[in-house]
Write a protein that holds these residues in place. Sequence first.
Motif, mmCIF file in Angstrom:
data_model
loop_
_atom_site.group_PDB
_atom_site.id
_atom_site.type_symbol
_atom_site.label_atom_id
_atom_site.label_comp_id
_atom_site.label_asym_id
_atom_site.label_seq_id
_atom_site.Cartn_x
_atom_site.Cartn_y
_atom_site.Cartn_z
ATOM 1 N N ASP A 66 44.642 41.831 43.471
ATOM 2 C CA ASP A 66 45.872 41.316 44.067
ATOM 3 C C ASP A 66 46.925 41.028 42.989
ATOM 4 O O ASP A 66 48.126 41.211 43.217
ATOM 5 N N GLU A 67 46.471 40.555 41.837
ATOM 6 C CA GLU A 67 47.411 40.277 40.736
ATOM 7 C C GLU A 67 48.174 41.541 40.356
ATOM 8 O O GLU A 67 49.388 41.493 40.107
ATOM 9 N N GLN A 68 47.463 42.655 40.286
ATOM 10 C CA GLN A 68 48.120 43.916 39.961
ATOM 11 C C GLN A 68 49.109 44.307 41.054
ATOM 12 O O GLN A 68 50.216 44.794 40.770
ATOM 13 N N TYR A 69 48.714 44.081 42.320
ATOM 14 C CA TYR A 69 49.625 44.373 43.434
ATOM 15 C C TYR A 69 50.894 43.536 43.322
ATOM 16 O O TYR A 69 52.013 44.046 43.464
ATOM 17 N N PHE A 70 50.740 42.222 43.079
ATOM 18 C CA PHE A 70 51.901 41.340 42.991
ATOM 19 C C PHE A 70 52.829 41.754 41.847
ATOM 20 O O PHE A 70 54.059 41.725 41.997
ATOM 21 N N LYS A 71 52.256 42.113 40.713
ATOM 22 C CA LYS A 71 53.077 42.524 39.573
ATOM 23 C C LYS A 71 53.929 43.734 39.924
ATOM 24 O O LYS A 71 55.123 43.799 39.587
ATOM 25 N N ILE A 72 53.311 44.705 40.612
ATOM 26 C CA ILE A 72 54.062 45.907 41.015
ATOM 27 C C ILE A 72 55.101 45.555 42.076
ATOM 28 O O ILE A 72 56.239 46.046 42.050
ATOM 29 N N ALA A 73 54.711 44.668 43.021
ATOM 30 C CA ALA A 73 55.642 44.274 44.082
ATOM 31 C C ALA A 73 56.862 43.563 43.497
ATOM 32 O O ALA A 73 58.003 43.815 43.921
ATOM 33 N N PHE A 74 56.652 42.684 42.525
ATOM 34 C CA PHE A 74 57.786 41.983 41.896
ATOM 35 C C PHE A 74 58.686 42.965 41.145
ATOM 36 O O PHE A 74 59.932 42.838 41.178
ATOM 37 N N GLU A 143 40.578 29.237 54.570
ATOM 38 C CA GLU A 143 41.147 29.235 55.910
ATOM 39 C C GLU A 143 42.672 29.249 55.850
ATOM 40 O O GLU A 143 43.329 29.930 56.648
ATOM 41 N N LEU A 144 43.246 28.510 54.910
ATOM 42 C CA LEU A 144 44.697 28.536 54.744
ATOM 43 C C LEU A 144 45.180 29.924 54.339
ATOM 44 O O LEU A 144 46.199 30.417 54.841
ATOM 45 N N ALA A 145 44.451 30.557 53.419
ATOM 46 C CA ALA A 145 44.820 31.915 52.985
ATOM 47 C C ALA A 145 44.784 32.883 54.162
ATOM 48 O O ALA A 145 45.671 33.730 54.322
ATOM 49 N N GLY A 208 58.498 34.542 49.267
ATOM 50 C CA GLY A 208 57.228 34.587 49.994
ATOM 51 C C GLY A 208 56.088 35.110 49.144
ATOM 52 O O GLY A 208 54.987 34.550 49.144
ATOM 53 N N LYS A 209 56.363 36.177 48.407
ATOM 54 C CA LYS A 209 55.309 36.746 47.562
ATOM 55 C C LYS A 209 54.959 35.802 46.413
ATOM 56 O O LYS A 209 53.803 35.721 46.001
ATOM 57 N N SER A 210 55.947 35.082 45.889
ATOM 58 C CA SER A 210 55.673 34.112 44.823
ATOM 59 C C SER A 210 54.780 32.988 45.332
ATOM 60 O O SER A 210 53.860 32.545 44.627
ATOM 61 N N ASP A 211 55.038 32.523 46.554
ATOM 62 C CA ASP A 211 54.188 31.485 47.152
ATOM 63 C C ASP A 211 52.748 31.963 47.260
ATOM 64 O O ASP A 211 51.807 31.241 46.913
ATOM 65 N N ARG A 212 52.574 33.174 47.747
ATOM 66 C CA ARG A 212 51.220 33.703 47.941
ATOM 67 C C ARG A 212 50.548 33.994 46.603
ATOM 68 O O ARG A 212 49.332 33.846 46.481
ATOM 69 N N TYR A 213 51.338 34.409 45.622
ATOM 70 C CA TYR A 213 50.776 34.654 44.293
ATOM 71 C C TYR A 213 50.255 33.352 43.687
ATOM 72 O O TYR A 213 49.150 33.303 43.142
ATOM 73 N N ARG A 219 43.427 29.591 44.027
ATOM 74 C CA ARG A 219 42.080 29.928 44.525
ATOM 75 C C ARG A 219 41.236 30.497 43.398
ATOM 76 O O ARG A 219 40.038 30.205 43.299
ATOM 77 N N LYS A 220 41.832 31.330 42.571
ATOM 78 C CA LYS A 220 41.107 31.927 41.451
ATOM 79 C C LYS A 220 40.548 30.849 40.532
ATOM 80 O O LYS A 220 39.384 30.918 40.094
ATOM 81 N N LYS A 221 41.358 29.823 40.256
ATOM 82 C CA LYS A 221 40.918 28.725 39.395
ATOM 83 C C LYS A 221 39.780 27.952 40.045
ATOM 84 O O LYS A 221 38.769 27.627 39.397
ATOM 85 N N LYS A 222 39.910 27.648 41.328
ATOM 86 C CA LYS A 222 38.866 26.906 42.035
ATOM 87 C C LYS A 222 37.571 27.709 42.109
ATOM 88 O O LYS A 222 36.479 27.160 41.950
#
Length: 239
Positions: A66-74, A143-145, A208-213, A219-222
């Motif tokens: 997902d990180e790679q997706y977000f980087k490309i999306a940004f 569940e929030l995700a 929106g994408k920044s919020d989800r990122y 989540r990754k940290k947890k």
Amino acid sequence: MKLKSRIKFKKWNKYLFEFLSIFLAVTLAFLLDRWNDERKNNIAENKILKEIYNGLERDSLDIANDEQYFKIAFRGLNYFSDIIDGKTIKNDSLVMFYYLFSRENIVVQNKSGYESLKSKGLETIKSDSLRSKIINLYEVDYELARKFNEEHSEYKFMPNYFHRINQFIAPNFKYDTTYNLVGIKLPLVLKKTERNLLKSYLWKIGVGKSDRYRASQNRKKKIGNLRKEIKEYLNTRNE
């Protein structure tokens, strides 16, 4: 009298021995059953924790993708912002950014280990702290995700913004003889109000994408902390 006393004493000794033998046998049987139950519970706990641990590893890999997706999306958002501003862009990046900039990423959650835990009973995890963190991750964070990705209309970028942006951009696309998208004709002919409107769409998608990122990074940290705690707990149990 002495003979009778000896006989009575022997009988009492016999009864006492039989009682103690029965008591000892029952106690040992009870302790053995309890030991077997404890051993089975420990095996079940280890098995479920290992399943959760492996599932969280797969979730970590999904978040990395997902990180790679977000980087490309940004980058795609910046790319189309440049197009709207009439700046020079590289046509060979158009198809990738056009495909990804308003697309929603799919959240895949490996919950089989947690479902096994709920089926077996949450108390299978003996550590209150560890059990609480597992429940919190799956019941709250996951569940929030899921709700934000599947139910929250504000983050439905494709139906909300793609067609609005596309009506101004797509008429300027250039295609080859086999109808493959190869570039865009610039500058776009846009009124100031149209340009500002398109910019507002890109801004909203970016927010929106920044919020989800940020949520995925949390989540990754947890997940990382929980996997570390599970590993330490299993190592302590198996010492």
